[in-house]
Design an enzyme around this catalytic site. Sequence first.
Site, PDB file in Angstrom:
ATOM      1  N   CYS A  67       0.810  -1.221   0.000  1.00  9.27           N
ATOM      2  CA  CYS A  67       0.000   0.000   0.000  1.00  9.27           C
ATOM      3  C   CYS A  67       0.851   1.282   0.000  1.00  9.27           C
ATOM      4  O   CYS A  67       1.458   1.580  -1.020  1.00  9.27           O
ATOM      5  CB  CYS A  67      -0.968  -0.053   1.172  1.00  9.27           C
ATOM      6  SG  CYS A  67      -2.436   0.915   0.913  1.00  9.27           S
ATOM      7  N   HIS A  72      -3.039  -5.876   2.837  1.00 14.77           N
ATOM      8  CA  HIS A  72      -2.693  -5.842   4.268  1.00 14.77           C
ATOM      9  C   HIS A  72      -3.171  -7.137   4.935  1.00 14.77           C
ATOM     10  O   HIS A  72      -3.711  -8.020   4.267  1.00 14.77           O
ATOM     11  CB  HIS A  72      -3.445  -4.678   4.947  1.00 14.77           C
ATOM     12  CG  HIS A  72      -3.007  -3.318   4.534  1.00 14.77           C
ATOM     13  ND1 HIS A  72      -1.825  -2.745   4.962  1.00 14.77           N
ATOM     14  CD2 HIS A  72      -3.602  -2.397   3.746  1.00 14.77           C
ATOM     15  CE1 HIS A  72      -1.731  -1.526   4.455  1.00 14.77           C
ATOM     16  NE2 HIS A  72      -2.784  -1.284   3.720  1.00 14.77           N
TER      17      HIS A  72
HETATM   18  N1  GLN Z   1      -2.270   6.793   1.968  1.00 15.17           N
HETATM   19  C1  GLN Z   1      -2.366   5.756   0.945  1.00 15.17           C
HETATM   20  C2  GLN Z   1      -3.796   5.547   0.423  1.00 15.17           C
HETATM   21  O1  GLN Z   1      -4.739   5.877   1.097  1.00 15.17           O
HETATM   22  C3  GLN Z   1      -1.885   4.438   1.505  1.00 15.17           C
HETATM   23  C4  GLN Z   1      -2.745   3.947   2.671  1.00 15.17           C
HETATM   24  C5  GLN Z   1      -2.242   2.633   3.237  1.00 15.17           C
HETATM   25  O2  GLN Z   1      -1.050   2.392   3.313  1.00 15.17           O
HETATM   26  N2  GLN Z   1      -3.228   1.786   3.673  1.00 15.17           N
HETATM   27  O3  GLN Z   1      -3.946   4.990  -0.654  1.00 15.17           O
END
Ligand code: GLN
Length: 244
Positions: A94, A190
């Site tokens: 991510c 995740h």
């Molecule tokens: N800030 C980034 C987004 O919202 C990554 C978020 C994250 O790592 N879950 O896409």
Amino acid sequence: MRPNLTIAWLYGTKMNIYGDRGNVMALAQRARWRGIEPEVVEVGIGAAMPDADIYFFGGGQDQEQVAVSRDLSGAKGDALKANVAAGAALLSVCGGYQLLGHEYRPYDRDPLPGIGLFDMVSEAGPERFIGNVVVESFLGELVGFENHSGLTHLGPGLDSLGTVRVGRGNNGKDGTEGAVWRNAIGCYLHGALLPKNPVLADWLIGAGLRHRHGDVSLADLGPLDDTVELAAHRTGVARAVRTR
Ligand code: GLN
């Protein structure tokens, strides 16, 4: 020989959301179960980029990505790219994944430069993708959880990790999820991802061992009993299908 293996955990205090630390724990523990001596090195803001065998770069919110993007630009990011080009393994998730492309464009601030390890660009979209994800990858079925507004568009020569069976993936439009370059993998999964996807954990450990020792294969170190991991995988897939 008890081979050793260096795992570099990039920005573990800033880029560590939705269970991502579980990936470092899974890599280290699956190595130990095979008699490998893993060394886990946390790499924070201002620290030099170590020459590791496996790198893990987790997710983080936009505001954390600003400081990390600044820290990675220049020699530090170049060192990471060179180590991956030389065969080191990498898993990024991510927010970490986004910063390994050319650029990440948040919603309400200036674009953040990436290191260009993956030929791709990400930008914040109008919708946050939240939910369970099932991907048909080059390693088979993978299951995880996504929470991102970022939309990632792969360059023409960059392979995706796979196609989305359940969930939104890179951008919710082209059906792709993640990216693969050499032994580096980026994705939006995740969870933590690796405890539920032992095939991917072992792919990374195998690549890291080859980077460090050349001829040592994971097969030489014997299989593990993945009964619990595969039960967790199946539960995740069933939940993803049920809640799609
Ligand atoms: N800030 C980034 C987004 O919202 C990554 C978020 C994250 O790592 N879950 O896409």
